[in-house]
Design a protein around this motif. Structure first.
Motif, PDB file in Angstrom:
ATOM      1  N   VAL A 106       0.833  -1.210   0.000  1.00  0.00           N
ATOM      2  CA  VAL A 106       0.000   0.000   0.000  1.00  0.00           C
ATOM      3  C   VAL A 106       0.859   1.249   0.000  1.00  0.00           C
ATOM      4  O   VAL A 106       0.924   1.980  -0.988  1.00  0.00           O
ATOM      5  N   ALA A 107       1.538   1.526   1.102  1.00  0.00           N
ATOM      6  CA  ALA A 107       2.283   2.786   1.222  1.00  0.00           C
ATOM      7  C   ALA A 107       3.113   2.773   2.493  1.00  0.00           C
ATOM      8  O   ALA A 107       2.955   1.907   3.358  1.00  0.00           O
ATOM      9  N   ARG A 108       3.975   3.773   2.581  1.00  0.00           N
ATOM     10  CA  ARG A 108       4.694   4.044   3.826  1.00  0.00           C
ATOM     11  C   ARG A 108       4.003   5.210   4.521  1.00  0.00           C
ATOM     12  O   ARG A 108       3.690   6.235   3.905  1.00  0.00           O
ATOM     13  N   PHE A 109       3.764   5.057   5.824  1.00  0.00           N
ATOM     14  CA  PHE A 109       3.065   6.044   6.630  1.00  0.00           C
ATOM     15  C   PHE A 109       4.031   6.662   7.640  1.00  0.00           C
ATOM     16  O   PHE A 109       4.920   5.994   8.155  1.00  0.00           O
ATOM     17  N   VAL A 167      11.243  12.522   3.541  1.00  0.00           N
ATOM     18  CA  VAL A 167      12.547  12.052   3.059  1.00  0.00           C
ATOM     19  C   VAL A 167      12.755  10.575   3.407  1.00  0.00           C
ATOM     20  O   VAL A 167      13.434   9.841   2.682  1.00  0.00           O
ATOM     21  N   MET A 168      12.138  10.129   4.494  1.00  0.00           N
ATOM     22  CA  MET A 168      12.187   8.713   4.867  1.00  0.00           C
ATOM     23  C   MET A 168      11.221   7.869   4.040  1.00  0.00           C
ATOM     24  O   MET A 168      11.145   6.662   4.225  1.00  0.00           O
ATOM     25  N   GLY A 169      10.479   8.528   3.158  1.00  0.00           N
ATOM     26  CA  GLY A 169       9.600   7.805   2.244  1.00  0.00           C
ATOM     27  C   GLY A 169       8.138   7.820   2.588  1.00  0.00           C
ATOM     28  O   GLY A 169       7.325   7.189   1.889  1.00  0.00           O
ATOM     29  N   ALA A 170       7.745   8.553   3.637  1.00  0.00           N
ATOM     30  CA  ALA A 170       6.332   8.573   4.032  1.00  0.00           C
ATOM     31  C   ALA A 170       5.474   9.207   2.938  1.00  0.00           C
ATOM     32  O   ALA A 170       5.772  10.295   2.456  1.00  0.00           O
ATOM     33  N   GLU A 171       4.416   8.513   2.564  1.00  0.00           N
ATOM     34  CA  GLU A 171       3.483   8.997   1.545  1.00  0.00           C
ATOM     35  C   GLU A 171       2.175   9.496   2.154  1.00  0.00           C
ATOM     36  O   GLU A 171       1.427  10.244   1.520  1.00  0.00           O
ATOM     37  N   GLY A 226      -4.767  16.240   0.127  1.00  0.00           N
ATOM     38  CA  GLY A 226      -4.029  15.420  -0.817  1.00  0.00           C
ATOM     39  C   GLY A 226      -2.660  15.990  -1.111  1.00  0.00           C
ATOM     40  O   GLY A 226      -2.292  17.059  -0.611  1.00  0.00           O
ATOM     41  N   PRO A 227      -1.871  15.314  -1.948  1.00  0.00           N
ATOM     42  CA  PRO A 227      -0.485  15.713  -2.200  1.00  0.00           C
ATOM     43  C   PRO A 227      -0.324  17.002  -2.991  1.00  0.00           C
ATOM     44  O   PRO A 227       0.807  17.440  -3.211  1.00  0.00           O
ATOM     45  N   ASP A 228      -1.413  17.612  -3.396  1.00  0.00           N
ATOM     46  CA  ASP A 228      -1.334  18.940  -4.014  1.00  0.00           C
ATOM     47  C   ASP A 228      -1.807  20.027  -3.045  1.00  0.00           C
ATOM     48  O   ASP A 228      -1.950  21.195  -3.417  1.00  0.00           O
ATOM     49  N   GLY A 229      -2.046  19.647  -1.793  1.00  0.00           N
ATOM     50  CA  GLY A 229      -2.478  20.599  -0.778  1.00  0.00           C
ATOM     51  C   GLY A 229      -3.958  20.899  -0.789  1.00  0.00           C
ATOM     52  O   GLY A 229      -4.444  21.664   0.052  1.00  0.00           O
ATOM     53  N   ARG A 230      -4.686  20.323  -1.712  1.00  0.00           N
ATOM     54  CA  ARG A 230      -6.121  20.592  -1.786  1.00  0.00           C
ATOM     55  C   ARG A 230      -6.874  19.805  -0.709  1.00  0.00           C
ATOM     56  O   ARG A 230      -6.497  18.691  -0.359  1.00  0.00           O
ATOM     57  N   VAL A 231      -7.953  20.403  -0.216  1.00  0.00           N
ATOM     58  CA  VAL A 231      -8.755  19.767   0.831  1.00  0.00           C
ATOM     59  C   VAL A 231      -9.588  18.641   0.231  1.00  0.00           C
ATOM     60  O   VAL A 231     -10.346  18.850  -0.732  1.00  0.00           O
ATOM     61  N   ILE A 232      -9.448  17.455   0.805  1.00  0.00           N
ATOM     62  CA  ILE A 232     -10.286  16.319   0.418  1.00  0.00           C
ATOM     63  C   ILE A 232     -11.535  16.285   1.288  1.00  0.00           C
ATOM     64  O   ILE A 232     -12.644  16.059   0.805  1.00  0.00           O
ATOM     65  N   ARG A 241      -1.378   8.875  -6.421  1.00  0.00           N
ATOM     66  CA  ARG A 241      -1.288  10.324  -6.611  1.00  0.00           C
ATOM     67  C   ARG A 241      -0.013  10.897  -5.997  1.00  0.00           C
ATOM     68  O   ARG A 241       0.538  11.890  -6.486  1.00  0.00           O
ATOM     69  N   VAL A 242       0.451  10.306  -4.897  1.00  0.00           N
ATOM     70  CA  VAL A 242       1.682  10.780  -4.256  1.00  0.00           C
ATOM     71  C   VAL A 242       2.875  10.539  -5.175  1.00  0.00           C
ATOM     72  O   VAL A 242       3.697  11.439  -5.414  1.00  0.00           O
ATOM     73  N   LYS A 243       2.971   9.327  -5.698  1.00  0.00           N
ATOM     74  CA  LYS A 243       4.083   8.996  -6.597  1.00  0.00           C
ATOM     75  C   LYS A 243       4.092   9.921  -7.807  1.00  0.00           C
ATOM     76  O   LYS A 243       5.145  10.439  -8.208  1.00  0.00           O
ATOM     77  N   ARG A 244       2.925  10.154  -8.395  1.00  0.00           N
ATOM     78  CA  ARG A 244       2.865  10.986  -9.592  1.00  0.00           C
ATOM     79  C   ARG A 244       3.220  12.438  -9.275  1.00  0.00           C
ATOM     80  O   ARG A 244       3.901  13.112 -10.054  1.00  0.00           O
ATOM     81  N   SER A 245       2.771  12.930  -8.109  1.00  0.00           N
ATOM     82  CA  SER A 245       3.115  14.291  -7.720  1.00  0.00           C
ATOM     83  C   SER A 245       4.617  14.432  -7.523  1.00  0.00           C
ATOM     84  O   SER A 245       5.223  15.418  -7.973  1.00  0.00           O
ATOM     85  N   ARG A 246       5.221  13.446  -6.867  1.00  0.00           N
ATOM     86  CA  ARG A 246       6.649  13.537  -6.585  1.00  0.00           C
ATOM     87  C   ARG A 246       7.499  13.369  -7.845  1.00  0.00           C
ATOM     88  O   ARG A 246       8.611  13.907  -7.919  1.00  0.00           O
ATOM     89  N   GLU A 247       6.996  12.656  -8.809  1.00  0.00           N
ATOM     90  CA  GLU A 247       7.734  12.480 -10.052  1.00  0.00           C
ATOM     91  C   GLU A 247       7.514  13.644 -11.019  1.00  0.00           C
ATOM     92  O   GLU A 247       8.454  14.099 -11.680  1.00  0.00           O
TER      93      GLU A 247
END
Length: 311
Positions: A134-137, A156-160, A209-215, A233-239
């Motif tokens: 799933v992800a790193r928290f 930086v430790m990879g938390a998504e 979400g990873p763009d700062g928008r309110v979910i 969405r996190v991976k795509r934002s970071r890439e």
């Protein structure tokens, strides 16, 4: 990565009685209404409220009860935090429990709300954990997020996804909501902030979400808010960038080492000129304190904590 469903529980918190049975009831209701939920997060100090006399040793009864609930429902569970009593110190500690009812990790709040959260020792270790496939928290508690270095380190430790139990009942809640959005955007991650009610806060929990928008933003009443997060969405934002624009994590990576204020032994005359960390007081007393500030020297270990790190 597959979608992952998290429910926040914003509930009333009593300062004079245990809230554990109500937490269990709320959890049972959540899983009855939303059996597809895979993780549940409560607010900071939800179990026993904000008074340090409730501190208990960990592991203890509260953890065991929450382990049984996580196993019963087959969910990941972050049951807020409790005051932990350990070797003469009191910590504000959150526990992560997996669907088998096992303790995965614990986190001690790094920034107690000084000078108000009197008697609480800061933790010294960052905390991340993985939900397989799933992800790193990462875990952050309340005032921690006011120090952007804490959330940046988790990223930086990879938390998504940052899980952030909080207990805010003060008039700065609007400021905190802006910080949640900012931390989600500049670290390109989900930020799941859960506040309590009454003695546990003034509500208005927030998920971004990873763009700062309110979910989702809760109001000032009891709420259960189940949300399915698309971790991709996190991976795509970071890439590719926030809204396909700025790429703050990559830019930070490419400039690490250029921030002199963080170097061991850095000379910080302006910060030292601000004087000791104290509660604001009456104007005349404050003036007297100002007269003494030129003699102020910051203590080498201002909080007096031993630094046990992540537990």
């Amino acid at each position: 990565m597959r979608p992952f469903a998290i429910a926040g529980i914003q509930m009333k918190v009593s300062a004079v009685a245990s809230n554990v049975e109500m937490m269990k009831l709320k959890l049972n209701i959540t899983m009855s209404l939303y059996p597809w939920v895979e993780m549940v997060v409560f607010s900071e100090l939800c179990a026993y409220g904000p008074l340090t006399h409730t501190a208990e040793a960990i592991p203890g009864n509260f953890e065991r009860e929450m382990q049984a609930m996580a196993k019963k429902h087959g969910i990941w569970l972050l049951p807020g935090s409790v005051f932990e009593k350990s070797e003469g110190h009191i910590y504000n500690t959150a526990t992560v429990i997996n669907p088998q009812g096992e303790i995965v990790t614990r986190y001690r709040k790094m920034f107690p709300f000084f000078p108000y959260e009197v008697g609480v020792t800061p933790g010294s270790g960052f905390c991340v954990f993985d939900v397989p496939d799933v992800a790193r928290f990462g875990i952050s508690i309340c005032y921690d997020m006011w120090f952007p270095e804490t959330v940046r380190t988790l990223a930086v430790m990879g938390a998504e996804v940052i899980l952030h139990p909080t207990m805010t009942g003060t008039i700065d809640r609007d400021i905190e909501l802006s910080i949640v959005r900012a931390m989600a955007a500049v670290n390109q991650c989900y930020f799941f902030d859960v506040n309590g009610l009454e003695s546990g806060g003034n509500g208005r929990s927030l998920v971004c979400g990873p763009d700062g928008r309110v979910i989702y933003q809760a109001e000032g009443n009891e709420e259960i808010f189940p949300l399915e997060l698309n971790i991709e969405r996190v991976k795509r934002s970071r890439e590719l960038g926030v809204l396909r624009l700025g790429q703050p994590l990559k830019s930070f990576r490419d400039h690490i080492g250029e921030f002199g204020i963080y170097q061991q032994g850095a000379h910080l005359p302006y910060l030292n000129s601000l004087g000791p960390l104290i509660k604001p007081t009456k104007v005349d007393a404050l003036a007297k304190l100002k007269m003494q500030e030129h003699d102020y020297e910051p203590p080498a270990n201002p909080t007096g904590y031993k630094g046990f790190g992540e537990v």
